[in-house]
Write an enzyme that holds these catalytic residues in place. Structure first.
Site, PDB file in Angstrom:
ATOM      1  N   ARG A  13      41.743  66.072  30.215  1.00 41.16           N
ATOM      2  CA  ARG A  13      43.064  65.858  29.616  1.00 41.16           C
ATOM      3  C   ARG A  13      44.183  66.524  30.416  1.00 41.16           C
ATOM      4  NH1 ARG A  13      42.583  66.576  23.160  1.00 41.16           N
ATOM      5  NH2 ARG A  13      44.689  65.705  23.353  1.00 41.16           N
ATOM      6  N   GLU A  16      37.276  36.077  38.276  1.00 37.54           N
ATOM      7  CA  GLU A  16      36.554  35.491  37.141  1.00 37.54           C
ATOM      8  C   GLU A  16      36.974  36.189  35.854  1.00 37.54           C
ATOM      9  OE1 GLU A  16      32.315  35.405  34.904  1.00 37.54           O
ATOM     10  OE2 GLU A  16      32.492  36.537  36.769  1.00 37.54           O
ATOM     11  N   SER A  57      29.587  45.634  33.493  1.00 39.38           N
ATOM     12  CA  SER A  57      30.050  44.265  33.261  1.00 39.38           C
ATOM     13  C   SER A  57      30.644  44.150  31.857  1.00 39.38           C
ATOM     14  CB  SER A  57      28.890  43.279  33.414  1.00 39.38           C
ATOM     15  OG  SER A  57      28.454  43.237  34.754  1.00 39.38           O
ATOM     16  N   GLY A  58      31.780  43.463  31.760  1.00 45.75           N
ATOM     17  CA  GLY A  58      32.408  43.235  30.467  1.00 45.75           C
ATOM     18  C   GLY A  58      33.341  44.328  30.000  1.00 45.75           C
ATOM     19  N   VAL A  59      33.535  45.361  30.824  1.00 50.54           N
ATOM     20  CA  VAL A  59      34.386  46.481  30.392  1.00 50.54           C
ATOM     21  C   VAL A  59      35.874  46.161  30.561  1.00 50.54           C
ATOM     22  CG1 VAL A  59      34.586  47.758  32.563  1.00 50.54           C
ATOM     23  CG2 VAL A  59      34.439  49.022  30.401  1.00 50.54           C
ATOM     24  N   GLY A  60      36.187  45.155  31.375  1.00 51.93           N
ATOM     25  CA  GLY A  60      37.587  44.745  31.519  1.00 51.93           C
ATOM     26  C   GLY A  60      38.175  44.936  32.901  1.00 51.93           C
ATOM     27  N   LYS A  61      37.322  44.981  33.923  1.00 50.57           N
ATOM     28  CA  LYS A  61      37.814  45.200  35.301  1.00 50.57           C
ATOM     29  C   LYS A  61      38.683  44.033  35.768  1.00 50.57           C
ATOM     30  CE  LYS A  61      33.680  45.615  37.076  1.00 50.57           C
ATOM     31  NZ  LYS A  61      32.875  45.456  35.836  1.00 50.57           N
ATOM     32  N   SER A  62      38.172  42.816  35.604  1.00 52.22           N
ATOM     33  CA  SER A  62      38.903  41.637  36.094  1.00 52.22           C
ATOM     34  C   SER A  62      40.186  41.405  35.302  1.00 52.22           C
ATOM     35  CB  SER A  62      38.004  40.397  36.028  1.00 52.22           C
ATOM     36  OG  SER A  62      36.881  40.549  36.876  1.00 52.22           O
ATOM     37  N   HIS A  67      29.819  46.737  43.252  1.00 51.87           N
ATOM     38  CA  HIS A  67      30.248  45.897  42.130  1.00 51.87           C
ATOM     39  C   HIS A  67      31.538  46.475  41.555  1.00 51.87           C
ATOM     40  CE1 HIS A  67      30.220  43.416  38.597  1.00 51.87           C
ATOM     41  NE2 HIS A  67      30.119  44.464  37.793  1.00 51.87           N
ATOM     42  N   ASP A  87      34.654  41.337  41.672  1.00 56.68           N
ATOM     43  CA  ASP A  87      33.213  41.275  41.406  1.00 56.68           C
ATOM     44  C   ASP A  87      32.369  41.942  42.490  1.00 56.68           C
ATOM     45  OD1 ASP A  87      31.111  40.553  39.626  1.00 56.68           O
ATOM     46  OD2 ASP A  87      30.514  39.019  41.054  1.00 56.68           O
TER      47      ASP A  87
END
Length: 311
Positions: free
Chosen positions: A243, A202, A155-160, A138, A177
């Site tokens: 860092r 998506e 999901s929803g973290v900003g990959k796309s 994924h 995806d």
């Protein structure tokens, strides 16, 4: 379901089907080929019947020295119920004894005009690619400055969204995806998109968009070797993030270890630029330039100089 059947190599290499047409749906289970030279001499103790058999000028010229009875016996033993096919190279004439035996056992006999060594090399490469170990991950795979970057995270973290910004900046999308990964060789992982979602991205709120239609053919790729994994995670104030970049984290996919970077996500961070710089820095490290190590060396020198001045 078998990944490769005999009919697939007939189509791929434009082979002429001479006989044994009933067996073209036989599965091919190994990328190894067999050149049955010792078998032509009658030694079948270790005959690898499950492999594609490749007959060239050497094997057939020796075969012609045999008696008629020996010829029939050799071809009967060459054609088994698990042999996926027999290929004659260089456009050579197919022995009639082989045609008879192949029809009885339904073993496809094919002919190619290519030279034996070239055909062997191309066929092996094709089968290794098709029969390579596979897995699905994924994430999003993007070609950034020639580096295959696999972006992972919840999901929803900003990959796309990150991939969309990267494409706008001139990079190329491979898969969104779901990334299908094949281990084509030791240490070589190649990612591609499932056919169903190829070139699609998506975006929550927008829906599914076709990247090739929107940005052109230069914005997409069908496959790419994976070199770097970037894991996006929501910023955790209680977690210590790297860092300096002196320690290199690894992640194992199939039997291959890849360099992994963990990038914390918070408002105001331009993830696309960070991914770009990560890819360029990865290339620099492979060329022998490591900024973190250079800084560490400078710091050590400065400390040592300070100690000498104090003395």
């Amino acid at each position: 379901m078998p990944k490769v059947r005999t009919k697939d190599i007939i189509e791929k290499f434009q082979l002429e089907l001479v006989s044994g047409a009933e067996g073209i749906h036989r599965p091919i289970t190994t990328s190894d080929l067999s050149r049955p030279g010792i078998e032509m001499a009658g030694y079948f103790t270790y005959y690898p019947a499950e492999r594609i058999q490749l007959l060239g000028k050497t094997e057939l010229s020796f075969y012609e020295t045999l008696s008629l009875e020996e010829k029939k016996m050799r071809m009967e033993r060459l054609c088994t119920d698990i042999t996926p096919g027999i290929i004659i190279s260089r456009g050579l004439e197919v022995p009639p004894e082989l045609i008879e035996a192949s029809e009885r056992q339904s073993v496809p006999v094919m002919r190619s005009t290519m030279k034996t060594t070239r055909l062997s090399s191309r066929l092996t490469n094709y089968l290794e690619s098709k029969l390579a170990p596979t897995t699905a991950v994924h994430g999003v795979l993007v070609d950034v400055y020639g580096v295959g970057v696999l972006i992972t995270g919840k999901s929803g973290v900003g990959k796309s969204e990150t991939a969309l910004e990267l494409v706008k900046r001139g990079h190329r999308l491979v898969a969104d995806d779901c990334v299908e990964i094949r281990q084509e060789d030791e240490g070589v992982l190649v990612g591609s998109a499932p056919e169903l979602i190829e070139h699609l991205l998506e975006i929550r709120g927008l829906g599914i968009i076709n990247m090739m239609t929107l940005f052109g053919a230069g914005a997409v790729r069908t496959h790419k070797r994976i070199s770097l994994v970037i894991d996006l995670e929501l910023w955790d104030p209680n977690k210590q993030y790297d860092r300096l970049g002196l320690e290199e984290e690894k992640v194992k996919i199939l039997d291959t270890e890849l360099t992994k970077l963990t990038i914390p996500v918070r408002p105001g961070r331009n993830l696309a630029v960070i991914v770009e710089v990560a890819a360029m820095n990865f290339r620099l490290k492979r060329m022998g330039v490591n900024a973190a190590e250079e800084f560490s060396a400078r710091l050590t020198d400065a400390i040592e100089d300070g100690e000498h001045d104090y003395e």
